[in-house]
Design a protein around this motif. Structure first.
Motif, PDB file in Angstrom:
ATOM      1  N   GLU A  44       9.153   1.411  -5.553  1.00  0.00           N
ATOM      2  CA  GLU A  44       8.449   2.202  -6.556  1.00  0.00           C
ATOM      3  C   GLU A  44       7.082   1.601  -6.867  1.00  0.00           C
ATOM      4  N   HIS A  45       6.135   2.471  -7.146  1.00  0.00           N
ATOM      5  CA  HIS A  45       4.768   2.017  -7.394  1.00  0.00           C
ATOM      6  C   HIS A  45       4.700   1.066  -8.589  1.00  0.00           C
ATOM      7  N   LEU A  46       3.995  -0.028  -8.393  1.00  0.00           N
ATOM      8  CA  LEU A  46       3.723  -0.975  -9.459  1.00  0.00           C
ATOM      9  C   LEU A  46       2.237  -1.312  -9.400  1.00  0.00           C
ATOM     10  N   ASP A  47       1.496  -0.793 -10.352  1.00  0.00           N
ATOM     11  CA  ASP A  47       0.049  -0.996 -10.402  1.00  0.00           C
ATOM     12  C   ASP A  47      -0.295  -1.703 -11.705  1.00  0.00           C
ATOM     13  N   VAL A  48      -0.932  -2.840 -11.588  1.00  0.00           N
ATOM     14  CA  VAL A  48      -1.239  -3.636 -12.781  1.00  0.00           C
ATOM     15  C   VAL A  48      -2.708  -3.562 -13.146  1.00  0.00           C
ATOM     16  N   GLY A  49      -3.479  -2.758 -12.438  1.00  0.00           N
ATOM     17  CA  GLY A  49      -4.884  -2.568 -12.752  1.00  0.00           C
ATOM     18  C   GLY A  49      -5.217  -1.097 -12.864  1.00  0.00           C
ATOM     19  N   ALA A  50      -6.376  -0.795 -13.432  1.00  0.00           N
ATOM     20  CA  ALA A  50      -6.824   0.585 -13.588  1.00  0.00           C
ATOM     21  C   ALA A  50      -7.783   0.961 -12.470  1.00  0.00           C
ATOM     22  N   HIS A 132      -4.704   0.690  -2.419  1.00  0.00           N
ATOM     23  CA  HIS A 132      -4.965   2.102  -2.676  1.00  0.00           C
ATOM     24  C   HIS A 132      -6.362   2.308  -3.250  1.00  0.00           C
ATOM     25  N   ALA A 133      -7.081   1.211  -3.499  1.00  0.00           N
ATOM     26  CA  ALA A 133      -8.386   1.303  -4.144  1.00  0.00           C
ATOM     27  C   ALA A 133      -9.302   0.208  -3.611  1.00  0.00           C
ATOM     28  N   LEU A 134     -10.601   0.463  -3.704  1.00  0.00           N
ATOM     29  CA  LEU A 134     -11.611  -0.501  -3.262  1.00  0.00           C
ATOM     30  C   LEU A 134     -12.616  -0.719  -4.390  1.00  0.00           C
ATOM     31  N   ALA A 135     -13.443  -1.740  -4.234  1.00  0.00           N
ATOM     32  CA  ALA A 135     -14.462  -2.025  -5.242  1.00  0.00           C
ATOM     33  C   ALA A 135     -15.333  -0.795  -5.470  1.00  0.00           C
ATOM     34  N   ASP A 136     -15.574  -0.495  -6.717  1.00  0.00           N
ATOM     35  CA  ASP A 136     -16.358   0.675  -7.106  1.00  0.00           C
ATOM     36  C   ASP A 136     -17.842   0.314  -7.050  1.00  0.00           C
ATOM     37  N   LEU A 137     -18.582   0.936  -6.146  1.00  0.00           N
ATOM     38  CA  LEU A 137     -19.999   0.619  -5.991  1.00  0.00           C
ATOM     39  C   LEU A 137     -20.834   1.119  -7.158  1.00  0.00           C
ATOM     40  N   VAL A 144     -12.121   1.861  -7.354  1.00  0.00           N
ATOM     41  CA  VAL A 144     -12.046   3.305  -7.257  1.00  0.00           C
ATOM     42  C   VAL A 144     -11.005   3.686  -6.219  1.00  0.00           C
ATOM     43  N   GLU A 145     -10.221   4.716  -6.494  1.00  0.00           N
ATOM     44  CA  GLU A 145      -9.193   5.196  -5.577  1.00  0.00           C
ATOM     45  C   GLU A 145      -9.846   5.702  -4.301  1.00  0.00           C
ATOM     46  N   MET A 146      -9.051   5.834  -3.239  1.00  0.00           N
ATOM     47  CA  MET A 146      -9.594   6.014  -1.901  1.00  0.00           C
ATOM     48  C   MET A 146     -10.529   7.209  -1.767  1.00  0.00           C
ATOM     49  N   ARG A 147     -10.232   8.312  -2.441  1.00  0.00           N
ATOM     50  CA  ARG A 147     -11.108   9.467  -2.316  1.00  0.00           C
ATOM     51  C   ARG A 147     -12.480   9.196  -2.920  1.00  0.00           C
ATOM     52  N   GLY A 148     -12.508   8.412  -3.997  1.00  0.00           N
ATOM     53  CA  GLY A 148     -13.780   8.008  -4.567  1.00  0.00           C
ATOM     54  C   GLY A 148     -14.517   7.050  -3.654  1.00  0.00           C
ATOM     55  N   ALA A 149     -13.765   6.158  -2.996  1.00  0.00           N
ATOM     56  CA  ALA A 149     -14.385   5.222  -2.054  1.00  0.00           C
ATOM     57  C   ALA A 149     -15.028   5.969  -0.893  1.00  0.00           C
ATOM     58  N   LEU A 150     -14.373   7.011  -0.419  1.00  0.00           N
ATOM     59  CA  LEU A 150     -14.926   7.808   0.675  1.00  0.00           C
ATOM     60  C   LEU A 150     -16.241   8.454   0.272  1.00  0.00           C
TER      61      LEU A 150
END
Length: 284
Positions: A44-50, A132-137, A144-150
């Motif tokens: 199950e998903h466990l995400d500790v950051g926003a 599931h996310a990369l640094a938000d430029l 930022v989630e992957m669609r935002g990264a794209l």
């Protein structure tokens, strides 16, 4: 159709994951028995950051803070650990011949070492480490989630950044056993972008696999988008010792999708089942 003799499904979600609206732990176990799987691992998903959320937010369970129009930071609904553990135990009694593991899919664990220390104490039997996310430029210090990264980096730029971060996560002390969906950004690869340039990406992919092999962790073959066979071969050449199979199912009907096809491909790359049918596949 049954899949007796084929791998366990070691990456599965149920109603306890914030993005699995159609998840059902008991129904997934019943489906596993119907298919003849030896085991199933709920991760199950466990995400500790926003994550930075797009305008309008998502239809996922969680909260968006920072803007009235939904553009802000998305924090997923916390995992209900006690209720999850109780449901797993109940299903173990309902399906005594099915090995049911309880675990989590830990997102970006290398970024949150203090919060992740608590994960170890819960005694999960399988922890899949994922990005599931990369640094938000556009918002330094956030992700930022992957669609935002794209949208920020373009398709190839996102894949390159993802691989670089995957290598960083594999080198970290984050508490995970299996590296999940190394090809995750390729789920968003547009048809008009042409074939994935594996020759251009090979050096980076091999580096991730080498670091992962050195850490003693396993590589997941995620069947929601079957991992390219060349990557599995590179994994073996890097010294990788084990392969995990995961459908990434978020509803019971998606369990063990493409199982026979993918298992046969992985076998051709030099990995075989262990004497224990519920275990990971190892080097032939």
């Amino acid at each position: 159709m049954t899949l007796s003799g084929w791998p366990a499904d070691d990456h599965v979600h149920s109603q306890f994951s914030w993005d699995a609206a159609d998840g059902d732990l008991e129904a997934t176990c019943a489906r596993a028995v119907e298919l003849g799987l030896p085991a199933v691992s709920f991760t199950e998903h466990l995400d500790v950051g926003a994550w930075q959320a797009p305008p309008g937010g998502w239809a996922w369970r969680g909260t968006v803070r920072g803007s009235t129009d939904g553009h802000g930071r998305f924090m997923s609904e916390p995992l209900q650990v006690q209720a999850y553990a109780e449901e797993v135990e109940r299903c173990r009694h309902l399906f005594p011949d099915l090995r049911i593991r309880w675990g989590v899919e830990l997102s970006e664990g290398h970024r949150h070492p203090v919060a992740c220390a608590e994960v170890v104490g819960w005694g999960f039997e399988r922890v899949v480490g994922s990005l599931h996310a990369l640094a938000d430029l556009d918002h330094p210090g956030q992700v930022v989630e992957m669609r935002g990264a794209l949208a920020q980096r373009g398709v190839l730029g996102t894949v390159v950044a993802y691989l670089d971060e995957a290598a960083e996560m594999a080198a970290s002390d984050a508490p995970f056993d299996v590296l999940g969906h190394l090809d995750y950004p390729l789920r968003y690869w547009p048809a008009d972008a042409g074939p994935v340039p594996w020759a251009e990406l090979e050096e980076r992919v091999r580096h991730v696999l080498s670091v992962l092999a050195g850490s003693g962790r396993a590589l997941e073959v995620n069947t929601s988008r079957p991992l390219e066979l060349v990557v599995v071969r590179w994994w073996r050449e890097a010294g990788g010792q084990a392969v995990s199979f995961g459908s990434d199912a978020h509803r019971p009907d998606d369990l063990a999708q493409r199982w026979r096809e993918v298992a046969e491909a992985v076998a051709s790359a030099g990995f075989r089942p262990a004497a224990d049918p519920t275990a990971l596949w190892g080097r032939a």
